[in-house]
Design a protein around this motif. Sequence first.
Motif, short mmCIF file in Angstrom:
data_model
loop_
_atom_site.label_atom_id
_atom_site.label_comp_id
_atom_site.label_asym_id
_atom_site.label_seq_id
_atom_site.Cartn_x
_atom_site.Cartn_y
_atom_site.Cartn_z
N GLY A 121 16.32 27.64 28.05
CA GLY A 121 17.26 28.19 25.96
C GLY A 121 17.54 26.56 25.80
N THR A 122 17.61 26.39 24.92
CA THR A 122 18.35 25.44 24.29
C THR A 122 20.13 25.34 24.09
OG1 THR A 122 16.66 25.20 22.61
CG2 THR A 122 18.50 24.09 22.09
N ARG A 142 29.13 24.36 25.73
CA ARG A 142 28.43 25.32 26.84
C ARG A 142 28.39 26.55 26.64
NH1 ARG A 142 32.65 25.81 31.33
NH2 ARG A 142 33.33 23.77 31.93
N VAL A 143 27.24 26.52 25.73
CA VAL A 143 26.80 27.58 24.44
C VAL A 143 25.00 27.54 25.55
CG1 VAL A 143 26.04 29.74 23.37
CG2 VAL A 143 28.76 28.81 23.89
N ASN A 171 16.27 32.87 24.01
CA ASN A 171 15.92 34.56 23.09
C ASN A 171 16.73 35.17 22.50
OD1 ASN A 171 13.36 33.84 24.39
ND2 ASN A 171 12.77 35.63 25.34
N GLY A 172 17.42 34.22 22.47
CA GLY A 172 17.91 34.83 21.47
C GLY A 172 19.38 35.64 21.57
N VAL A 173 20.21 35.43 23.20
CA VAL A 173 20.89 35.70 23.77
C VAL A 173 21.58 34.46 24.41
CG1 VAL A 173 21.81 36.55 26.63
CG2 VAL A 173 19.44 37.81 25.17
N GLU A 174 23.17 35.13 23.54
CA GLU A 174 24.14 33.30 24.45
C GLU A 174 23.89 33.57 25.08
OE1 GLU A 174 26.66 32.83 20.78
OE2 GLU A 174 25.41 32.55 19.40
N ILE A 175 24.84 32.64 26.20
CA ILE A 175 24.61 32.79 27.51
C ILE A 175 25.86 31.30 27.19
CG2 ILE A 175 24.42 32.14 30.06
CD1 ILE A 175 21.56 33.77 29.57
N VAL A 231 26.38 20.78 28.09
CA VAL A 231 24.85 20.27 28.75
C VAL A 231 24.71 20.48 26.77
CG1 VAL A 231 22.78 19.57 29.78
CG2 VAL A 231 24.57 21.80 30.46
N HIS A 232 23.20 19.71 26.85
CA HIS A 232 23.00 19.85 25.25
C HIS A 232 21.14 19.61 25.31
CE1 HIS A 232 26.46 19.44 22.78
NE2 HIS A 232 26.95 18.66 23.79
N GLY A 233 20.71 20.20 24.93
CA GLY A 233 19.34 20.48 24.53
C GLY A 233 18.65 21.23 25.36
N ARG A 234 17.50 21.04 25.19
CA ARG A 234 16.39 22.39 26.30
C ARG A 234 16.93 22.47 27.77
NH1 ARG A 234 13.85 26.19 23.37
NH2 ARG A 234 12.31 26.96 24.87
N ILE A 235 17.22 23.29 27.73
CA ILE A 235 16.83 23.09 29.32
C ILE A 235 16.59 23.89 30.62
CG2 ILE A 235 19.17 21.77 29.50
CD1 ILE A 235 21.18 24.43 29.83
#
Lengths: 236, 236, 344, 344
Positions: C239-240, C244-245, C249-253, C259-263
């Motif tokens: 996800g992106t 800290r978020v 797929n529309g879920v926030e974890i 971190v930043h960016g695609r991970i």
Amino acid sequence: DYTLYLFATIGSFLVVYIALPLVVIFLKQAADLRMLIKTLHDPLVIESLRNSLLTATATALIALLFGVPLGYVLARKEFPGKSLVQALVDVPIVIPHSVVGIMLLVTFSNAILDSYTGIIAAMLFVSAPFTINAARDGFLAVDEKLEQVARTLGASRLRAFSSIALPMAFPAIASGAIMTWARAISEVGAILIVAYYPKTAQVLVMEYFNNYGLRASRPISVILVAMSLAIFVLLR
Amino acid sequence: DYTLYLFATIGSFLVVYIALPLVVIFLKQAADLRMLIKTLHDPLVIESLRNSLLTATATALIALLFGVPLGYVLARKEFPGKSLVQALVDVPIVIPHSVVGIMLLVTFSNAILDSYTGIIAAMLFVSAPFTINAARDGFLAVDEKLEQVARTLGASRLRAFSSIALPMAFPAIASGAIMTWARAISEVGAILIVAYYPKTAQVLVMEYFNNYGLRASRPISVILVAMSLAIFVLLR
Amino acid sequence: MLEVNSVSKDYKEFKLRDITFDVREGEHFIILGPSGAGKTVLLEVIAGIIEPDSGRVYLNGEDVTDLPPEKRGLAYIPQNYALFPHMSVFDNIAFGLRLRKLPKAEVERKVREIAEVLDIGHLLGRKPKTLSGGESQRVAIARALVVEPPLILMDEPFANLDVQTRSRLINEMKRWRKELGFTALHVTHSFEEAVSLGDRVGVMLNGRLVQVGSVREVFSRPASEDVARFLGFENIIEGTANGRVLRANGVEIELPVEVHGRIRVGLRPEDIILSLEPLRSSARNEFKAVVDSVEELGPLVRVHLFVGGLHLRAFITRSSMLEMGIRPGKEVYASFKASALHVF
Amino acid sequence: MLEVNSVSKDYKEFKLRDITFDVREGEHFIILGPSGAGKTVLLEVIAGIIEPDSGRVYLNGEDVTDLPPEKRGLAYIPQNYALFPHMSVFDNIAFGLRLRKLPKAEVERKVREIAEVLDIGHLLGRKPKTLSGGESQRVAIARALVVEPPLILMDEPFANLDVQTRSRLINEMKRWRKELGFTALHVTHSFEEAVSLGDRVGVMLNGRLVQVGSVREVFSRPASEDVARFLGFENIIEGTANGRVLRANGVEIELPVEVHGRIRVGLRPEDIILSLEPLRSSARNEFKAVVDSVEELGPLVRVHLFVGGLHLRAFITRSSMLEMGIRPGKEVYASFKASALHVF
């Protein structure tokens, strides 16, 4: 279960057909022991039995000498044309025996005519497949890992073969050699063409039958059947 | 790997020994096509080939008729004496062919002497094991569960046999029947004793050899070898 | 002392791809990987049984790639032990010594000595097929060690043993190594063996050696997603990240670090807790989930869940499954700590 | 509708001992047991394939013990499906109908009808070996149901399927039973199938049917120690109870209820918690323990512990094993709630 009983009844025809001649020849001969004893003193019979035993044994030994290495190669090595070799090994089973004799004479002509060499040549052609196939199957049943471990312990390939593969495959090879021996001594057609002389017992049976009739050929037959059955029991 | 090369070299003796006569007889005959064509017009040869084909085919059919039920019983049923029956089925392989002829004559005497019946009797004795063993192995390879399920669906045992087991084992049985046919047409020794007449091709080879020599018997041999090899290729 | 340099090999259904590593003198090196990874092929290449398609193998600096096994002197213990069934235990162990043409008394002495260390002195007269699994393994090890090889190669040495024997042998293996001082290269799929015995571990996946290091290093810092998955991080979420978020797929974890960016993050299925009611604990990521399917693994059950469009796997015990009535279609709450997430 | 009355049979390595139970009209009855319990033999005795040594089988009041399978009319689906490999899917399904000499149009109609329900209409022209596991199972079920048998016997019907297919088929099985209204006897080792499908469950152990009842009844009140063990209570502790305290091998355990005298209690390994430091929670039984051995079961590890003279098994995940450094000889604390104990 009626179907199985029906099948067993039908099938027992063949069982009886194979068993009956075996039983009958022993029974009839038992009623004519005098002839059996007389045959056992016939020098021609003794000589022919000796010839049969000698040539069949020589055949089995030759088959072992060449068939065991061949079986090992077939079991352990992939090579182009392997399936052709495998097929070729089985060819002798389907060729008419008299034709085997002709083929051998056409190929080797006088070198084998009417000699021990000829008898053995004929026997070897028809019986070697048993040793080759048995050796191959025997070696296939020996885990190749055992030989590999022997080699990591310092054994050369030949040494690994002789101390590991050969002793382990020995029972299979021995039973193949016995089958070869039995098939060799059962051969008639090819021998009649290649080497009528020196006389083998299986040919003598035929000659006595042609010259003196059934009663004269029966005792030698009984002796040969007894020998074959003994070998067969040994095999199982 | 020197050991394997050594073994391959030794083993190739037998491969050459089997292959060479096959190649040589075809090559020599190819150099003598006139004789081959002449032989193909010899009415005696045609007649004997017809006899061989007919009797071998009859033998295979009889072996099928009785051997398939026997093979099914051996595959599906445990019964006392089963291992004796299994052993008995393999006995014909080890008995000298001339002795087979004597045994059959001793048992059935004039009923089979010099007749088609006699030829078939001799052939059946030596070749029936191939059909029986092939049928048994074929049926063993058919999961018995299939027949059991067919029965829970309403099929009788006989019906389950004919719609499930038989069609599935058919390839194995067919190859067994072909082996039986090939073994039957290869037989000489027993036929020489039981039924010199009517003349079969494999006996004629021998007669021509004895009467007219190698050159006369070679063309029939080539024809028979070609037939046997064709059958063999069919089998694989 | 052993150097494997970019070895590749295609053998049956197995592939080795550019394998490079070294084993140091006196070390117990473990190659850890799932079955089918090509571990056995690698051992056989090193032993000289299989020839590599490319690459070299060096032993004490000497290139042995083209030498047959008998010229390398590396002892090899395959998974099935490969004891010679037609020889007594004594003759099995003496096999290598006799090939070296040692005097009879010397053979006798060495066999008895190693048998003493491995506690199989009472078995010397027996045939291999009368031995238990643990006894067979000891004999195989004795046969290999008696010739004092520079390196001993072991293929899943404890895989066929029952749990008690296995634990005992693993412990004794440490003692033997202390007493006899050999170097070992050992392939296995067992984490337990890697943890108990390995000085260093190499992780092998699909014919590649993907990470080499100390046990703790490998387990705590998997070098890639594949290693993580093999080490038990069955859930890999992409996800992106924004601080800290993580949005996937529309879920926030919630993440454990900024971190930043695609991970991608990894999550072990045993770190997901399932409950019928929300747990309402602020430190947790908690989501409503729907059970897709369940998969029984003995006493444990793997539950496949959908959290929105996210497919997650969670482990629960069979008794929890029965108590909570978990079955396909059921709605449950899935929660996990941010600290359970492993960011690659 | 099916009554099995004290059936016994010795068949190869399997034994049936005095099996008695009945299946009611319209019911889905599940026989649950480990592999080797004799479940398949029991099904084959009922189907008429194996003759029992003693006992009777009644179908709708009629004694069918001596009837061959074709006279019983019970459809049987073995574990491998036993599709006829030389016939098309259509011919497989039509097999039973043709034996009943139905007119051709009628056969065609019935086959298409059942194929519609089971969603295999598009497979009718295919040969069985081209089908996937799930498709094969549908065909086997269609072939069995199309003859409208009074009872359908299923042997581990979902055992050879992947987890997704399995979950789907279990759900559809419920629908088919609603639509077609058949009675089913189904043997399995899967708790999931028992929970999802069973109206009633019989637990079979070592050839004996040891408990019959509703699913909830069986799982919550195991009739014996053996059943409890099979249902996952791997720890059975024997000792002398005195009120709420159980003394076993010198260890004192707090019980959930008051009992007196010699008793046995069951404890699931997943209910034991391991920690390196004492947890100091008053509600728990907590003991110092020594690890004896560990046993890897995929992602889960079974740890064998000794608490004094008491042998306990606990489940932990592989990652906890690695984190806690658990290995034979390690000292840990083992704790469990009194309420996790099941008194027999």
